[in-house]
Scaffold this active site. Structure first.
Site, mmCIF file in Angstrom:
data_model
loop_
_atom_site.group_PDB
_atom_site.id
_atom_site.type_symbol
_atom_site.label_atom_id
_atom_site.label_comp_id
_atom_site.label_asym_id
_atom_site.label_seq_id
_atom_site.Cartn_x
_atom_site.Cartn_y
_atom_site.Cartn_z
ATOM 1 C CD GLN A 159 -16.296 9.112 11.800
ATOM 2 O OE1 GLN A 159 -15.421 9.470 11.020
ATOM 3 N NE2 GLN A 159 -16.334 9.477 13.063
ATOM 4 N N GLY B 186 -0.541 4.499 0.307
ATOM 5 C CA GLY B 186 -1.290 5.670 0.774
ATOM 6 C C GLY B 186 -0.425 6.405 1.776
ATOM 7 C CG HIS C 53 -15.901 9.314 6.546
ATOM 8 N ND1 HIS C 53 -15.523 9.823 5.329
ATOM 9 C CD2 HIS C 53 -15.208 10.009 7.471
ATOM 10 C CE1 HIS C 53 -14.642 10.795 5.518
ATOM 11 N NE2 HIS C 53 -14.413 10.907 6.812
ATOM 12 C CG LEU D 114 -17.210 14.022 3.565
ATOM 13 C CD1 LEU D 114 -18.018 12.817 3.981
ATOM 14 C CD2 LEU D 114 -15.845 13.999 4.201
ATOM 15 N NE ARG E 261 -11.309 8.711 10.964
ATOM 16 C CZ ARG E 261 -11.347 9.867 10.287
ATOM 17 N NH1 ARG E 261 -10.650 10.891 10.688
ATOM 18 N NH2 ARG E 261 -12.108 9.981 9.208
ATOM 19 C CD GLU F 89 -19.303 17.775 11.591
ATOM 20 O OE1 GLU F 89 -19.503 16.576 11.707
ATOM 21 O OE2 GLU F 89 -18.489 18.412 12.274
ATOM 22 N N GLY G 146 0.836 -1.206 0.000
ATOM 23 C CA GLY G 146 0.000 0.000 0.000
ATOM 24 C C GLY G 146 0.862 1.243 0.000
ATOM 25 C CG PHE H 291 -11.864 19.306 12.371
ATOM 26 C CD1 PHE H 291 -11.422 20.089 11.324
ATOM 27 C CD2 PHE H 291 -12.593 18.167 12.086
ATOM 28 C CE1 PHE H 291 -11.696 19.742 10.017
ATOM 29 C CE2 PHE H 291 -12.885 17.810 10.784
ATOM 30 C CZ PHE H 291 -12.430 18.599 9.749
ATOM 31 N NE ARG I 45 -18.051 14.221 11.478
ATOM 32 C CZ ARG I 45 -16.849 14.000 10.979
ATOM 33 N NH1 ARG I 45 -16.367 12.784 10.924
ATOM 34 N NH2 ARG I 45 -16.115 15.002 10.547
ATOM 35 C CG HIS J 41 -19.197 12.807 7.217
ATOM 36 N ND1 HIS J 41 -20.044 13.798 6.815
ATOM 37 C CD2 HIS J 41 -18.123 13.429 7.763
ATOM 38 C CE1 HIS J 41 -19.511 14.967 7.107
ATOM 39 N NE2 HIS J 41 -18.347 14.786 7.681
ATOM 40 C CB ALA K 150 -0.447 4.185 6.562
HETATM 41 C C1 LIG Z 1 -13.445 11.890 1.696
HETATM 42 C C2 LIG Z 1 -12.584 11.622 2.885
HETATM 43 C C3 LIG Z 1 -12.192 12.675 3.685
HETATM 44 C C4 LIG Z 1 -11.380 12.449 4.791
HETATM 45 N N1 LIG Z 1 -10.989 13.517 5.528
HETATM 46 C C5 LIG Z 1 -10.165 13.317 6.586
HETATM 47 C C6 LIG Z 1 -9.678 14.416 7.323
HETATM 48 O O1 LIG Z 1 -9.995 15.566 7.046
HETATM 49 N N2 LIG Z 1 -8.867 14.188 8.355
HETATM 50 C C7 LIG Z 1 -8.472 12.925 8.688
HETATM 51 O O2 LIG Z 1 -7.693 12.787 9.618
HETATM 52 N N3 LIG Z 1 -8.917 11.857 7.991
HETATM 53 C C8 LIG Z 1 -9.746 12.024 6.949
HETATM 54 N N4 LIG Z 1 -10.185 10.936 6.233
HETATM 55 C C9 LIG Z 1 -9.698 9.598 6.570
HETATM 56 C C10 LIG Z 1 -8.296 9.366 6.027
HETATM 57 O O3 LIG Z 1 -8.102 10.118 4.864
HETATM 58 C C11 LIG Z 1 -8.017 7.916 5.675
HETATM 59 O O4 LIG Z 1 -8.416 7.116 6.700
HETATM 60 C C12 LIG Z 1 -6.532 7.683 5.469
HETATM 61 O O5 LIG Z 1 -6.082 8.538 4.483
HETATM 62 C C13 LIG Z 1 -6.202 6.260 5.117
HETATM 63 O O6 LIG Z 1 -4.845 6.162 4.713
HETATM 64 P P1 LIG Z 1 -4.146 4.803 4.415
HETATM 65 O O7 LIG Z 1 -2.730 5.104 4.107
HETATM 66 O O8 LIG Z 1 -4.402 3.871 5.507
HETATM 67 O O9 LIG Z 1 -4.892 4.195 3.151
HETATM 68 P P2 LIG Z 1 -5.111 4.741 1.649
HETATM 69 O O10 LIG Z 1 -4.664 6.117 1.478
HETATM 70 O O11 LIG Z 1 -6.487 4.403 1.300
HETATM 71 O O12 LIG Z 1 -4.126 3.858 0.805
HETATM 72 C C14 LIG Z 1 -4.329 2.498 0.550
HETATM 73 C C15 LIG Z 1 -3.183 1.993 -0.280
HETATM 74 O O13 LIG Z 1 -3.191 0.596 -0.290
HETATM 75 C C16 LIG Z 1 -3.037 0.114 -1.587
HETATM 76 N N5 LIG Z 1 -3.694 -1.194 -1.657
HETATM 77 C C17 LIG Z 1 -4.941 -1.517 -1.292
HETATM 78 N N6 LIG Z 1 -5.159 -2.808 -1.519
HETATM 79 C C18 LIG Z 1 -4.014 -3.327 -2.023
HETATM 80 C C19 LIG Z 1 -3.606 -4.610 -2.464
HETATM 81 N N7 LIG Z 1 -4.427 -5.649 -2.444
HETATM 82 N N8 LIG Z 1 -2.366 -4.767 -2.953
HETATM 83 C C20 LIG Z 1 -1.505 -3.712 -3.008
HETATM 84 N N9 LIG Z 1 -1.855 -2.496 -2.605
HETATM 85 C C21 LIG Z 1 -3.088 -2.301 -2.115
HETATM 86 C C22 LIG Z 1 -3.653 1.157 -2.448
HETATM 87 O O14 LIG Z 1 -3.080 1.126 -3.719
HETATM 88 C C23 LIG Z 1 -3.273 2.430 -1.722
HETATM 89 O O15 LIG Z 1 -2.006 2.854 -2.151
HETATM 90 C C24 LIG Z 1 -10.997 11.146 5.126
HETATM 91 C C25 LIG Z 1 -11.397 10.077 4.336
HETATM 92 C C26 LIG Z 1 -12.190 10.296 3.223
HETATM 93 C C27 LIG Z 1 -12.619 9.139 2.405
#
Ligand SMILES: Cc1cc2nc3c(=O)[nH]c(=O)nc-3n(C[C@H](O)[C@H](O)[C@H](O)COP(=O)(O)OP(=O)(O)OC[C@H]3O[C@@H](n4cnc5c(N)ncnc54)[C@H](O)[C@@H]3O)c2cc1C
Ligand code: HEM
Ligand code: SF4
Ligand code: F3S
Ligand code: FES
Lengths: 263, 155, 127, 595
Positions: free
Chosen positions: D249, D14, D362, D261, D403, D264, D12, D116, D295, D251, D16
């Site tokens: 969660q 993202g 969400h 989204l 959360r 709020e 992944g 917030f 919420r 929203h 993290a």
């Molecule tokens: C619209 C929206 C608004 C938000 N706003 C906020 C905010 O204002 N403040 C806040 O704190 N949080 C917010 N959140 C929550 C937060 O953004 C997410 O929880 C967080 O970004 C998740 O990050 P992540 O790195 O865990 O996963 P992601 O960013 O979702 O990344 C997942 C990664 O895993 C990879 N992956 C998935 N499955 C596989 C697989 N089988 N094989 C290989 N790779 C895979 C994908 O390619 C991707 O790169 C929001 C969420 C949303 C949806």
């Protein structure tokens, strides 16, 4: 503003809703013909057009039509997508001849009386249907050193930056690397060696960041023969950018920065 | 590190169009070329519009053009310099413009080289020839019919 | 490796089409210039030769060609100035489309009187 | 079988995953496998902000932040983890700034902060400005900045490589108290290269899961199409438990039908919610604060209106967010983005028409259980050496049952960094675990079964039915009946899943095949979620049981742990074993959650 406008008026507890909003009314549906440029080298070296006749609703987007075609008609239709609301940059494609994000283009804003043509973006090698090889694009991006470089030792807290200095490069921080710009550029189409607007936009984001110290190096890179000087100000990039970035303007600013540094 | 496998880095070799940007281009040539296009452009507007105006609009216009007309003009150093500047700027501007176009559309290095060689040769010939003509021009060549010559020759 | 399937023409807007125009006119002018310098060089050969060649230009067909050439130069020149403004004027990029319509307007303003005079001269014959 | 060898493999890219990669990449040979190009990850969709008690604009400290997080999570939060997160938040934000993130600035040039929901000073006395932000694109900036730094550190990405299996072996081991047990060891992962259709095995000393959430089990969600819970599903299938999966969660204001989204802030600026009769229904549910109730309450009220037939639209399945009484100038100044979304996606002009909205799935509070080092647990306290998880896929648990806004972007940075460092440090000293001969056999079987599926069921149809039931029955309202019904539907869908058809038989970019594989994960995750929700007979945070509307600390102040277990049966579902794990308390006693 008058005084009564500053205090929001407490809205009524109950209002008459216009008919159609309050329920009951059907969402308008309409038929569209989607003409998709198909290409699958596993099957044939030749591309061809496929037509899908679809019934779509209200505010469906081109992405919804593609999904419908894939999910209900031909599962082998291939395209990239993820966020579905214009923030991830997966689904840049050529819709009715222009680069757009499929997830941001409403069908009803297109002329649905004629077939809607959908093709892969130009200038990058097509891998299958609407999927292109993005690697050359990202290669150019990486080339301009898209990361903050600062000399001197790190402060313990954050670096200070005035709101104006922050504003200076705000526009170019919006880029989602969708490649709509680069693949709309007639210069990029020619031989694919031009850095392309997206790389320049991302260089701009750092060149004009007051915290960055490597602007000169980036300007030197873009002073290359495949760099900013190849831009012929055709504005296709600016018009294609789904984030509304003033791409050509950013390129002009980089050109001027190179000139100012050299002369 | 004990890496025993023979697998390429992700996607390498799959890059097409082939990435040929290694090795920075030397110097600031492209920058100066770009700048020159703009500077020469501004000057050319004046030179060419002046030229066209005098040749095509003043007096009898295009019908007035003959040896006498040209001769008359070039007897004046003002027009000599004018036309010389126009020749050089327009040719350099045009040559550089066409060079850009060749760079854009000729994809093979060989084609590119050939076309550019032809372009540079042609431009060089034209510039040299034009310059020579303007400087070595004799408005009243001996033996020419007097009515063809500019009026001052008879004097 | 994989070849790009041919697609439709890109539907660019003002910016792209003005660039196409600029490029086409630029090349056209360049080739004209090559010929023009060569024919002018004939003045060095002899007045007769020069006049003979120039005389062949003095027919309605050539007049039309000349008009086309002037049209090309005028467009190229004005659009060139537009491009320069885009490059150096802060608000240039924002106003590029408007400036193109300005270019077209100016082009008309210049071309109409020119054509009237040039074509009447060409078709009514001087001398 | 193609085998790549890396010290650390991160699944992944993202927030993290890339935060981990930046740390790990500088310490050990690291590969990042991601099914999307890194910048396509859904972290980029986050808008609001990332909180840290920087105290740049007003007095604040990490202890208050800890308290808010714990209270916000309805006390199901592991307090040691919350403390770590709040403490390290400050460095997490400063790290990002130093990496180049363009935060908005105060007049003095410091990182600006804003208010917030749920973030307060001095344990709930008044709202505090704690969220650091970059316009309404905080997530975008974080994702871009992290990617940029991965480029800087030359992190090796394997883009469009779908990880489909985790290689775990079991060894006999004995606990400190002498009892024997099976110790899981991780050897690597198996992935599917989208471009070529080839299977690649990645041997690794450490594996970090950072594959994001599972929002696509629901129809209406703010999550991306690609958030199909792969990471959770893979771990679960390999016998790793999933913690607190019942907590999702919702929203309140997502664009109806789309789930995109709407912040709020709209209601903060005076927008109100109306049902099909034009009634401002929040007056009935929360007479004093009306539309600005918390919420979960708003979301529930909206769902109730729809349930009782006062929904709008042809299917009567949404309510309306009414901004028409606000001055257009005011809307433009304060809510430009939201109005743009409404215009673009629903074709609704918010000046004159109310905007259709409905609660949108969400965020998954649950996931792969880890400790505060990011190490994955195979049961309540045994770690799996070399296996880490961070981000939405993991459950540390800092979010408990609900959360707080802005805590997730923080979570991915704090625990992404921690697991990256720990994974690399572990890889330095650890030995390779032998990759089994047939490491890729299960994956090949999975892929080939799907590729050759010539049944009669359409994947899209099954997915739609799953999402429809989940939206109808496992959303903001849950009852024993609705959950049981859902389990039945899922059971029949799982049966039908065996009879799917996949039309694309090719190897190249076969997304048809992968959608079918993803549906498999969705079905698994939906089932776990529903079983856990059925089991938890109380209401807490994001989980609201109509039949058990109160929080029950006596019986349920504990995490749920769902295991795949052929021999077990929970809530009449065979194959799932549900256990519990105590919540970690350090200094805060549970109180009634009231704002
Ligand atoms: C619209 C929206 C608004 C938000 N706003 C906020 C905010 O204002 N403040 C806040 O704190 N949080 C917010 N959140 C929550 C937060 O953004 C997410 O929880 C967080 O970004 C998740 O990050 P992540 O790195 O865990 O996963 P992601 O960013 O979702 O990344 C997942 C990664 O895993 C990879 N992956 C998935 N499955 C596989 C697989 N089988 N094989 C290989 N790779 C895979 C994908 O390619 C991707 O790169 C929001 C969420 C949303 C949806
Ligand atoms: C009359 C005044 C002129 C002006 C103001 C002018 C201006 C310009 C400018 C600014 C450019 C650069 C365009 C770009 O970089 O996108 C250009 C390009 C060009 N010009 Fe001119 N020019 C003039 C006359 C000429 C003449 C006389 C010729 C021919 C000899 C010519 C041929 C070209 C060519 C071939 C190009 C390249 C076009 C391209 O790359 O697309 N121009 N001109
Ligand atoms: S500049 Fe705009 S069009 Fe180009 S890649 Fe970035 S977002 Fe896409
Ligand atoms: S489309 Fe290309 S030519 Fe310049 S203005 Fe944009 S980069
Ligand atoms: S799907 Fe993300 S931009 Fe269109």
């Amino acid at each position: 503003m008058t005084a009564q406008n500053t205090e929001p008026v407490e809205p009524a507890s109950k209002v008459e809703l216009a008919p159609g909003i309050g329920g009951g009314g059907e969402i308008p549906s309409y038929d569209v013909t989607l003409r998709v440029r198909r290409y699958n080298p596993e099957v044939s070296d030749e591309g061809h057009w496929d037509e899908f006749k679809l019934t779509m609703y209200g505010t469906d987007r081109v992405l919804d039509a593609l999904h419908k075609a894939k999910w209900e008609h031909d599962g082998s239709l291939s395209f990239r997508r993820s966020c579905a609301h214009g923030v991830c940059g997966s689904d840049a494609m050529r819709i009715n001849g222009r680069n757009r994000l499929a997830c941001k283009t409403l069908l009803k804003d297109l002329d649905t009386s004629k077939p809607i043509t959908v093709e892969a973006i130009k200038g990058l090698p097509v891998e299958k249907d609407l999927i292109v090889d993005m690697e050359p694009f990202f290669q150019s991006y990486r080339e301009i050193m898209p990361f903050l470089i600062s000399s001197g030792h790190e402060p313990t807290r954050e670096r200070l930056q005035s709101a104006e200095d922050r504003e200076r490069f705000d526009d170019t921080t919006k880029c989602i690397l969708c490649a709509a710009c680069t693949s709309s550029c007639p210069v990029f189409w020619t031989d694919g060696q031009y850095f392309g607007p997206a790389a320049i936009v991302n260089a701009h984001r750092f060149i004009f960041d007051s915290r960055d110290d490597a602007g000169d190096m980036r300007l030197e890179i873009l002073n290359d023969k495949e760099g900013v000087w190849r831009c012929r100000t055709t504005f296709n990039c600016t018009e294609a950018c789904p984030r509304g970035i003033q791409v050509t303007k950013a390129i002009a600013e980089v050109k001027q920065a190179v000139l100012n540094r050299k002369i | 590190m004990a890496v025993s496998t023979e697998i390429q880095a992700p996607r390498s070799g799959r890059i097409a169009p082939e990435y040929k940007r290694h090795g920075r281009s030397k110097g600031n040539f492209e920058m100066f070329a770009w700048l020159f296009m703009r500077l020469s452009g501004v000057v050319l507007v004046v030179l060419i519009f002046g030229h066209l105006f005098v040749n095509l609009m003043v007096g009898e216009g295009v019908h007035a053009i003959d040896f006498g007309f040209v001769g008359g003009k070039w007897a004046d150093p003002f027009w000599q310099v004018w036309d010389l500047a126009m020749l050089w700027l327009a040719m350099l501007h045009g040559t550089n413009g066409v060079r850009t176009i060749i760079n854009d559309y000729a994809e093979k290095d060989g084609t590119r080289m050939t076309l550019k060689t032809v372009l540079y040769l042609a431009s060089a010939v034209v510039i040299v020839l034009g310059t020579l003509v303007i400087f070595t021009f004799d408005p009243c060549p001996a033996g020419a019919a007097a009515d063809l010559l500019p009026s001052f020759c008879r004097a | 490796m994989s070849k790009t399937p041919a697609g439709t023409l890109y539907r660019g807007r003002e910016g792209m089409w003005s660039w196409v125009g600029h490029r086409v006119t630029g090349v056209a002018i360049f080739f004209f210039l090559l010929v023009h310098v060569l024919d002018t060089a004939l003045v060095r050969v002899s007045p007769d030769a020069y006049n003979a060649v120039i005389a062949t230009y003095k027919n309605p067909f050539m007049a039309l060609l000349e008009a086309g050439l002037v049209a090309a130069i005028v467009f190229h020149a004005f659009n060139g100035l537009r491009v320069i403004l885009i490059d150096f004027w802060k608000k240039g990029p924002k106003n590029q489309a408007k400036m193109l319509w300005g270019v077209v307007g100016l082009w008309v303003v210049v071309m109409v009187p020119f054509l009237i005079r040039h074509l009447t001269l060409a078709f009514t014959g001087g001398h | 079988m193609q085998v790549h060898k890396y010290d650390v493999v991160i699944v992944g890219a993202g927030g993290a995953g890339m935060r981990a990669a930046i740390e790990s990449g500088q310490r050990a040979r690291t590969a990042v496998l991601t099914k999307l190009y890194p910048t396509r990850s859904h972290t980029g969709a986050a808008q609001g902000g990332m909180c840290a008690a920087l105290a740049n604009v007003e007095e604040d400290n990490w202890e208050w932040h800890t308290f808010d997080t714990i209270k916000g999570g309805d006390y199901l939060v592991d307090q040691d983890a919350a403390e770590v997160m709040a403490k390290e938040a400050i460095d997490a934000v400063l790290d990002l700034e130093k990496m180049g993130l363009p935060f908005n600035r105060t007049p003095e040039g410091k990182i600006d902060q804003r208010r917030f929901g749920g973030h307060t000073r001095d344990h709930g006395k008044s709202p505090v400005r704690r969220a650091c932000y970059a316009a309404d694109r905080t997530g975008h900036m974080i994702l871009q900045t992290l990617y940029q730094n991965c480029v800087k550190h030359n992190v090796e990405f394997y883009n469009e490589y779908y990880v489909l299996d985790l290689l775990v072996l079991e060894e006999d081991a004995v606990r400190a108290d002498g009892t024997p047990f099976k110790q899981k060891r991780v050897a690597g992962v198996v992935s599917y290269d989208l471009a070529s259709g080839e299977i690649h095995v990645f041997q690794a000393k450490s594996v970090v899961f950072a594959s994001g959430g599972v929002g696509k089990v629901f129809k209406t969600t703010s999550n991306a199409h690609t958030l199909t819970g792969d990471g959770m599903g893979i771990a679960f299938r390999r016998g790793i438990p999933l913690e607190d999966m019942e907590f999702v969660q919702f929203h309140p204001t997502g664009l109806a039908g789309l789930g995109i989204l709407l912040s709020e802030a709209a209601r903060g600026e005076g927008a109100i919610l109306r049902n099909s009769e034009g009634e401002r229904f929040m007056e009935r549910y929360a007479p004093t604060i009306k539309d600005l109730a918390p919420r979960d309450i708003v979301a529930r009220s909206m769902a109730l209106e729809v349930r009782e037939g006062r929904g709008c639209g042809p299917n009567k399945d949404y309510v309306l967010l009414d901004l028409t009484h606000l001055e257009p100038a005011h809307i433009d100044a304060k809510l430009p983005d939201i109005t743009e979304f409404a215009r673009t996606y629903l074709g609704v002009e918010p000046y004159t028409e109310p905007v259709p909205v409905f609660p949108t799935a969400h965020y998954a509070m649950g996931g792969i259980p880890t400790n505060i080092k990011g190490e994955v647990l195979q049961d309540n306290d045994t770690i799996i050496p070399g296996l880490y998880a961070a981000g939405e896929v993991a459950c540390v648990s800092v979010h408990g049952s609900n959360r707080l806004g802005t805590n997730s972007l923080l979570d991915i940075n704090v625990f992404g960094k921690r697991s990256g460092i720990n994974a690399a440090e572990y890889a330095k000293t650890a030995d390779w675990v032998e990759v089994p001969e047939d490491a890729d056999a299960d994956t090949i079987r999975l892929v080939e079964t799907v590729r050759n599926a010539n049944g009669t069921e359409r994947v899209a149809q099954l997915r739609k039915e799953l999402q429809d039931t989940m939206d109808a029955n496992v959303q903001v309202f849950r009852t024993e009946q609705s959950l049981t019904e859902t389990l039945n539907v899922i059971a029949s869908l799982r049966e039908r899943y065996k009879n799917i058809s996949v039309q694309d038989k090719g190897k190249r970019f076969n997304l048809d095949l992968l959608e079918a594989v993803e549906l498999g994960f969705l079905l698994d995750m939906a089932q776990v979620m529903t079983v856990a929700a059925l089991h938890r007979q109380e209401s807490r945070g994001g989980h609201f049981r109509e039949d058990f509307p109160d929080r029950d600390d006596v019986n349920f102040m504990k995490h749920s742990m769902a295991y795949l277990d052929e021999t077990a049966e929970t809530e009449h579902v065979a194959g799932i074993r549900l256990e519990t794990k105590p919540v970690v308390f350090t200094r805060y006693e549970p109180m009634v959650r009231k704002y």
